[in-house]
Design a protein around this motif. Structure first.
Motif, PDB file in Angstrom:
ATOM      1  N   GLU A  13     123.562  55.587  33.487  1.00  0.00           N
ATOM      2  CA  GLU A  13     122.870  56.728  34.112  1.00  0.00           C
ATOM      3  C   GLU A  13     121.449  56.375  34.536  1.00  0.00           C
ATOM      4  N   SER A  14     120.773  55.542  33.776  1.00  0.00           N
ATOM      5  CA  SER A  14     119.395  55.179  34.120  1.00  0.00           C
ATOM      6  C   SER A  14     119.313  53.765  34.695  1.00  0.00           C
ATOM      7  N   HIS A  15     120.444  53.292  35.226  1.00  0.00           N
ATOM      8  CA  HIS A  15     120.500  51.955  35.831  1.00  0.00           C
ATOM      9  C   HIS A  15     121.307  52.007  37.123  1.00  0.00           C
ATOM     10  N   GLN A  16     120.899  52.867  38.044  1.00  0.00           N
ATOM     11  CA  GLN A  16     121.609  53.057  39.308  1.00  0.00           C
ATOM     12  C   GLN A  16     120.948  52.341  40.481  1.00  0.00           C
ATOM     13  N   HIS A  17     119.632  52.267  40.475  1.00  0.00           N
ATOM     14  CA  HIS A  17     118.905  51.673  41.591  1.00  0.00           C
ATOM     15  C   HIS A  17     119.185  50.167  41.647  1.00  0.00           C
ATOM     16  N   PRO A  18     119.489  49.633  42.841  1.00  0.00           N
ATOM     17  CA  PRO A  18     119.814  48.198  42.949  1.00  0.00           C
ATOM     18  C   PRO A  18     118.727  47.269  42.381  1.00  0.00           C
ATOM     19  N   PHE A  19     117.453  47.615  42.607  1.00  0.00           N
ATOM     20  CA  PHE A  19     116.370  46.783  42.062  1.00  0.00           C
ATOM     21  C   PHE A  19     116.407  46.802  40.541  1.00  0.00           C
ATOM     22  N   ASN A  20     116.566  47.976  39.955  1.00  0.00           N
ATOM     23  CA  ASN A  20     116.608  48.096  38.496  1.00  0.00           C
ATOM     24  C   ASN A  20     117.801  47.324  37.921  1.00  0.00           C
ATOM     25  N   LYS A  21     118.924  47.376  38.620  1.00  0.00           N
ATOM     26  CA  LYS A  21     120.089  46.611  38.156  1.00  0.00           C
ATOM     27  C   LYS A  21     119.796  45.120  38.155  1.00  0.00           C
ATOM     28  N   ARG A  22     119.178  44.626  39.222  1.00  0.00           N
ATOM     29  CA  ARG A  22     118.846  43.193  39.292  1.00  0.00           C
ATOM     30  C   ARG A  22     117.876  42.812  38.181  1.00  0.00           C
ATOM     31  N   VAL A  23     116.892  43.671  37.953  1.00  0.00           N
ATOM     32  CA  VAL A  23     115.935  43.424  36.874  1.00  0.00           C
ATOM     33  C   VAL A  23     116.668  43.320  35.540  1.00  0.00           C
ATOM     34  N   HIS A  24     117.626  44.206  35.315  1.00  0.00           N
ATOM     35  CA  HIS A  24     118.354  44.197  34.048  1.00  0.00           C
ATOM     36  C   HIS A  24     119.248  42.970  33.905  1.00  0.00           C
ATOM     37  N   TRP A  25     119.810  42.481  35.003  1.00  0.00           N
ATOM     38  CA  TRP A  25     120.609  41.255  34.932  1.00  0.00           C
ATOM     39  C   TRP A  25     119.760  40.074  34.476  1.00  0.00           C
ATOM     40  N   LEU A  26     118.484  40.088  34.790  1.00  0.00           N
ATOM     41  CA  LEU A  26     117.578  39.035  34.347  1.00  0.00           C
ATOM     42  C   LEU A  26     117.013  39.338  32.955  1.00  0.00           C
ATOM     43  N   CYS A  27     116.500  40.547  32.787  1.00  0.00           N
ATOM     44  CA  CYS A  27     115.725  40.867  31.580  1.00  0.00           C
ATOM     45  C   CYS A  27     116.571  41.094  30.331  1.00  0.00           C
ATOM     46  N   ILE A  93     108.560  35.530  26.184  1.00  0.00           N
ATOM     47  CA  ILE A  93     109.738  35.951  26.961  1.00  0.00           C
ATOM     48  C   ILE A  93     110.037  37.418  26.682  1.00  0.00           C
ATOM     49  N   PHE A  94     109.986  37.824  25.417  1.00  0.00           N
ATOM     50  CA  PHE A  94     110.279  39.201  25.019  1.00  0.00           C
ATOM     51  C   PHE A  94     109.324  40.175  25.717  1.00  0.00           C
ATOM     52  N   ILE A  95     108.032  39.886  25.669  1.00  0.00           N
ATOM     53  CA  ILE A  95     107.035  40.771  26.275  1.00  0.00           C
ATOM     54  C   ILE A  95     107.223  40.842  27.790  1.00  0.00           C
ATOM     55  N   LEU A  96     107.368  39.693  28.437  1.00  0.00           N
ATOM     56  CA  LEU A  96     107.529  39.682  29.902  1.00  0.00           C
ATOM     57  C   LEU A  96     108.821  40.380  30.335  1.00  0.00           C
ATOM     58  N   ALA A  97     109.892  40.178  29.579  1.00  0.00           N
ATOM     59  CA  ALA A  97     111.162  40.826  29.928  1.00  0.00           C
ATOM     60  C   ALA A  97     111.075  42.336  29.754  1.00  0.00           C
ATOM     61  N   TRP A  98     110.369  42.795  28.715  1.00  0.00           N
ATOM     62  CA  TRP A  98     110.202  44.243  28.547  1.00  0.00           C
ATOM     63  C   TRP A  98     109.331  44.825  29.655  1.00  0.00           C
ATOM     64  N   ILE A  99     108.322  44.086  30.075  1.00  0.00           N
ATOM     65  CA  ILE A  99     107.517  44.547  31.218  1.00  0.00           C
ATOM     66  C   ILE A  99     108.421  44.683  32.435  1.00  0.00           C
ATOM     67  N   GLY A 100     109.291  43.702  32.642  1.00  0.00           N
ATOM     68  CA  GLY A 100     110.258  43.789  33.740  1.00  0.00           C
ATOM     69  C   GLY A 100     111.136  45.022  33.629  1.00  0.00           C
ATOM     70  N   GLN A 101     111.600  45.313  32.425  1.00  0.00           N
ATOM     71  CA  GLN A 101     112.425  46.512  32.217  1.00  0.00           C
ATOM     72  C   GLN A 101     111.655  47.778  32.589  1.00  0.00           C
ATOM     73  N   PHE A 102     110.391  47.851  32.163  1.00  0.00           N
ATOM     74  CA  PHE A 102     109.584  49.033  32.469  1.00  0.00           C
ATOM     75  C   PHE A 102     109.373  49.173  33.969  1.00  0.00           C
ATOM     76  N   VAL A 103     109.139  48.062  34.660  1.00  0.00           N
ATOM     77  CA  VAL A 103     108.991  48.099  36.122  1.00  0.00           C
ATOM     78  C   VAL A 103     110.297  48.578  36.761  1.00  0.00           C
ATOM     79  N   GLY A 104     111.412  48.036  36.305  1.00  0.00           N
ATOM     80  CA  GLY A 104     112.710  48.459  36.832  1.00  0.00           C
ATOM     81  C   GLY A 104     112.954  49.942  36.652  1.00  0.00           C
ATOM     82  N   HIS A 105     112.603  50.462  35.484  1.00  0.00           N
ATOM     83  CA  HIS A 105     112.806  51.894  35.240  1.00  0.00           C
ATOM     84  C   HIS A 105     111.807  52.744  36.019  1.00  0.00           C
ATOM     85  N   LYS A 106     110.623  52.198  36.273  1.00  0.00           N
ATOM     86  CA  LYS A 106     109.657  52.918  37.109  1.00  0.00           C
ATOM     87  C   LYS A 106     110.233  53.083  38.519  1.00  0.00           C
TER      88      LYS A 106
END
Length: 140
Positions: A13-27, A93-106
């Motif tokens: 539900e909170s992973h619909q946007h294509p950019f956010n999905k790509r971010v999640h595949w990495l993060c 890695i943990f901190i940078l990946a979480w920042i990526g997650q927050f950007v994706g959700h933004k």
């Protein structure tokens, strides 16, 4: 509907946007790897214990998902066993990946609550594996 399908739908539900999905595949894999790395740095037994705990959770949901996650976690632990100092590398890695997650959700415009994020630490990697299984026509 099976529990695993409900969890995947809720996570999605909170992973619909294509950019956010790509971010999640990495993060998501990076967060999983780095979390295991920090646990490994504390004690390899702690990391392996966490994997066993996670496998119990995954087994309750789906044997094929549990099997795939065990293979992936095993590969991650193998890589970690070959590295020297893993704590600081994992922490960065943990901190940078979480920042990526927050950007994706933004970009997504919605994000799970903090407590859902914690619960979804185990669901996220399985959700990605579910996509791989569907693409390869593997029932889960």
């Amino acid at each position: 509907m099976r529990t695993i399908d409900l969890l995947f739908d809720r996570y999605g539900e909170s992973h619909q946007h294509p950019f956010n999905k790509r971010v999640h595949w990495l993060c998501v894999p990076l967060i999983t790897f780095s979390l295991l790395g920090m646990l490994w740095a504390a004690s390899p037994w702690l990391a392996m214990g966490f994997v066993l705990f996670a496998m119990g959770y995954y087994l309750r949901l789906s044997l094929p998902i549990a099997t795939g996650m065990l293979v992936l976690a095993g590969l991650m632990l193998l890589v970690l066993s070959q590295l020297g100092e893993v704590f600081y590398i994992s922490l960065v890695i943990f901190i940078l990946a979480w920042i990526g997650q927050f950007v994706g959700h933004k970009v997504e415009g919605k994000k799970p609550s903090f407590f859902e994020d914690i619960k979804f630490l185990l669901v996220g990697p399985a959700w990605l594996l579910g996509f791989v299984y569907r693409r390869w026509h593997i029932a889960y």
